[in-house]
Scaffold this active site. Structure first.
Site, mmCIF file in Angstrom:
data_model
loop_
_atom_site.group_PDB
_atom_site.id
_atom_site.type_symbol
_atom_site.label_atom_id
_atom_site.label_comp_id
_atom_site.label_asym_id
_atom_site.label_seq_id
_atom_site.Cartn_x
_atom_site.Cartn_y
_atom_site.Cartn_z
ATOM 1 N N LYS A 1 0.844 -1.207 0.000
ATOM 2 C CA LYS A 1 0.000 0.000 0.000
ATOM 3 C C LYS A 1 0.876 1.253 0.000
ATOM 4 O O LYS A 1 0.690 2.185 -0.784
ATOM 5 C CB LYS A 1 -0.909 -0.005 1.233
ATOM 6 C CG LYS A 1 -1.603 1.309 1.512
ATOM 7 C CD LYS A 1 -2.590 1.675 0.439
ATOM 8 C CE LYS A 1 -3.114 3.072 0.611
ATOM 9 N NZ LYS A 1 -4.075 3.453 -0.453
ATOM 10 N N CYS B 1 -2.950 11.216 1.892
ATOM 11 C CA CYS B 1 -2.446 9.886 1.500
ATOM 12 C C CYS B 1 -1.093 10.010 0.833
ATOM 13 O O CYS B 1 -0.073 9.604 1.351
ATOM 14 C CB CYS B 1 -3.426 9.227 0.536
ATOM 15 S SG CYS B 1 -5.110 9.427 1.017
HETATM 16 N N1 SAJ Z 1 -1.212 15.293 -8.341
HETATM 17 C C1 SAJ Z 1 -0.343 16.031 -9.131
HETATM 18 N N2 SAJ Z 1 0.007 15.543 -10.372
HETATM 19 C C2 SAJ Z 1 -0.493 14.349 -10.836
HETATM 20 C C3 SAJ Z 1 -1.373 13.611 -10.001
HETATM 21 C C4 SAJ Z 1 -1.729 14.097 -8.765
HETATM 22 O O1 SAJ Z 1 0.108 17.116 -8.755
HETATM 23 O O2 SAJ Z 1 -0.164 13.973 -11.961
HETATM 24 C C5 SAJ Z 1 -1.570 15.790 -7.002
HETATM 25 C C6 SAJ Z 1 -3.047 16.122 -6.875
HETATM 26 O O3 SAJ Z 1 -3.293 17.439 -7.334
HETATM 27 C C7 SAJ Z 1 -3.260 15.993 -5.378
HETATM 28 C C8 SAJ Z 1 -2.310 14.877 -4.993
HETATM 29 O O4 SAJ Z 1 -1.362 14.758 -6.050
HETATM 30 O O5 SAJ Z 1 -2.890 17.181 -4.723
HETATM 31 C C9 SAJ Z 1 -2.986 13.512 -4.761
HETATM 32 O O6 SAJ Z 1 -4.104 13.390 -5.605
HETATM 33 P P1 SAJ Z 1 -4.405 11.998 -6.375
HETATM 34 O O7 SAJ Z 1 -5.690 12.118 -7.100
HETATM 35 O O8 SAJ Z 1 -3.221 11.614 -7.158
HETATM 36 O O9 SAJ Z 1 -4.557 10.896 -5.218
HETATM 37 P P2 SAJ Z 1 -5.513 10.843 -3.902
HETATM 38 O O10 SAJ Z 1 -4.686 11.265 -2.741
HETATM 39 O O11 SAJ Z 1 -6.825 11.515 -4.107
HETATM 40 O O12 SAJ Z 1 -5.740 9.231 -3.830
HETATM 41 C C10 SAJ Z 1 -4.582 8.420 -3.784
HETATM 42 C C11 SAJ Z 1 -4.765 7.293 -4.806
HETATM 43 N N3 SAJ Z 1 -3.516 6.583 -4.953
HETATM 44 C C12 SAJ Z 1 -2.982 6.460 -6.195
HETATM 45 O O13 SAJ Z 1 -3.505 6.947 -7.177
HETATM 46 C C13 SAJ Z 1 -1.701 5.672 -6.271
HETATM 47 C C14 SAJ Z 1 -5.838 6.346 -4.323
HETATM 48 O O14 SAJ Z 1 -5.892 5.213 -5.182
HETATM 49 C C15 SAJ Z 1 -5.543 5.901 -2.906
HETATM 50 O O15 SAJ Z 1 -6.525 4.989 -2.419
HETATM 51 C C16 SAJ Z 1 -5.525 7.128 -2.002
HETATM 52 O O16 SAJ Z 1 -4.420 7.943 -2.455
HETATM 53 C C17 SAJ Z 1 -5.307 6.683 -0.573
HETATM 54 O O17 SAJ Z 1 -6.305 6.839 0.197
HETATM 55 O O18 SAJ Z 1 -4.269 6.129 -0.277
#
Ligand code: SAJ
Length: 407
Positions: free
Chosen positions: A206, A260
């Site tokens: 995870k 996360c």
């Molecule tokens: N972000 C970027 N660039 C990207 C992707 C994301 O700057 O290319 C930023 C987003 O703006 C945000 C942060 O990263 O601030 C996280 O957003 P996210 O949508 O990537 O992820 P979370 O935190 O909403 O959800 C993640 C997910 N993990 C992955 O995609 C590997 C989700 O599957 C998990 O279940 C969740 O974390 C968790 O609860 O662990």
């Protein structure tokens, strides 16, 4: 095979509440436990306290069917699911107080052959500590008399309900029997594949998933800083590089938010500090981004007398209302704190500013008003409504677009 009729879910947040409701609609008798009386009352009334598409319908039908009840105390059950927060303290050390409290609380309700599952994202070795805490509280229960396993969640906020069922799940027990018992349980309602391993491997898997994401976002963010220096358009650069059949550079942003991606890598660093150099550096690159955005805005603001700065977006990511651990909130606060200009904010998913921003004199305004008032427009979140802003509406403005949404 365990016969499961009753389930007790401890922690009714982003994971616990959808999980409890889903299990209730699958026919199990589910009792949810939370430490906050207002959460218990809200759910017992068939309403929800968190924003997640379709969750309100699921909770309402679970409660109305009589299959989901909630209170401040656990009940005896066949399966106990611990879904409580695992934040980190200062200096990024994991804080397991909520997991320990949940384990010790359910201890007096567990019976031989019960299954206790830790779903909270946790540092490696935490599930084994749950077994120790339970043994301390219940020396009458010989080791091996209850099954203990870890099954982390990977649902994406915004599509939790679907992913709860569809995603593959990793199940890791503190011993072979626990792994089998937990895998049998999840196979009852998960349509994805249930993959079995040890509890330590499940914990690290995870953490590795989110660390993979954080390290790759750090690459995109570092490229965005390099492109600024080399006068290259980072969005064009990434678009071109990603035309390679095996390259997928992620999107730069104003920093990494949420509880996360920005948290989980620190759990690995804490467990193996000497060996986690790339992981630590990626966290530092991502955490430096908000200040870099503030410096860019300050540089532009110097040319304007009493500049009005409009922050477009405060949530940690697009089309949600979650402002916790949000880099855009940090940027708005720094701009106001350092008096770089008069700061206004547009956030279509909230009705009022958190006090930490309002008390700095930041005002929440509508999109049209912000475009009329602003000298500097800072694009911080790619919310759907912002993408329809026309180039002509930005023509007279200084635009700093950290998401590439107005190219
Ligand atoms: N972000 C970027 N660039 C990207 C992707 C994301 O700057 O290319 C930023 C987003 O703006 C945000 C942060 O990263 O601030 C996280 O957003 P996210 O949508 O990537 O992820 P979370 O935190 O909403 O959800 C993640 C997910 N993990 C992955 O995609 C590997 C989700 O599957 C998990 O279940 C969740 O974390 C968790 O609860 O662990």
């Amino acid at each position: 095979m365990l016969e499961v009729k009753k389930i007790c879910v401890v922690g009714l947040g982003y994971i616990g509440l959808p999980t409890a409701s889903l299990l209730a609609t699958k026919g199990y008798k589910v009792h949810g436990v939370d430490v906050k009386p207002e959460v218990v009352e809200t759910i017992n009334a068939g309403r929800i306290h968190i924003r997640e598409p379709e969750l309100d319908v699921l909770v309402r039908s679970a409660v109305q069917s009589g299959h989901l009840t909630t209170s401040l105390e656990p009940v005896e059950a066949d399966v106990f699911i611990l879904a409580v927060p695992t934040p980190f303290k200062d200096d990024n050390v994991p804080d397991l107080q909520y997991v320990e409290a949940a384990a010790r609380t359910v201890a007096s309700y567990v019976k031989p052959d019960n299954l206790v599952i830790l779903e909270s994202t946790s540092p490696v070795g935490t599930t084994e500590r749950v077994a120790q805490w339970l043994a301390e509280e219940r020396p009458d229960l010989p080791p091996g008399d209850i099954y203990i396993a870890h099954c982390p969640e990977r649902v994406l906020p915004g599509q939790i309900i679907r992913e709860l069922v569809d995603n593959d799940r990793i199940v890791g027990g503190v011993d072979e029997e626990s792994t089998v018992a937990a895998a049998d349980f999840y196979r009852e309602f998960v349509s994805g594949e249930v993959l079995v391993t040890t509890s330590r491997t499940a914990e690290l898997a995870k953490l590795s998933e989110n660390t993979f994401w954080d390290v790759n976002i750090a690459l995109a963010n570092e490229l965005s800083i390099i492109c600024e220096r080399l006068n290259v358009d980072v969005w064009e650069l990434i678009g071109l590089a990603n035309r390679h059949p095996r390259v997928n550079i992620l999107q730069p942003g104003p920093g990494v938010g949420g509880h996360c991606i920005a948290v989980d890598p620190w759990f690995i660093v804490d467990s193996a500090p000497e060996e986690s150099r790339l992981i630590r550096t990626a966290r530092e690159v991502n955490d430096a981004k908000p200040e870099q955005v503030v410096r860019r805005v300050a540089h532009c603001a110097r040319r304007i007398k009493q500049p009005v700065i409009a922050c477009f977006g405060l949530a940690y990511k697009a089309d949600i209302d979650d402002l916790r651990e949000s880099p855009p909130v940090r940027i708005a606060r720094l701009l106001a704190d350092e008096k770089i200009g008069k700061v206004i904010a547009v956030e279509p998913n909230i009705n009022e500013l958190p006090p930490s921003l309002a008390e700095l004199g930041i005002r929440l305004v509508e999109q049209k008003e912000a475009l009329a008032m602003a000298d500097i427009v800072v694009g911080l979140v790619d919310h759907r409504p912002f993408k329809s802003i026309k180039k002509s509406e930005l023509a007279e403005k200084i635009v700093i677009d950290t998401r590439g949404m107005w190219r």
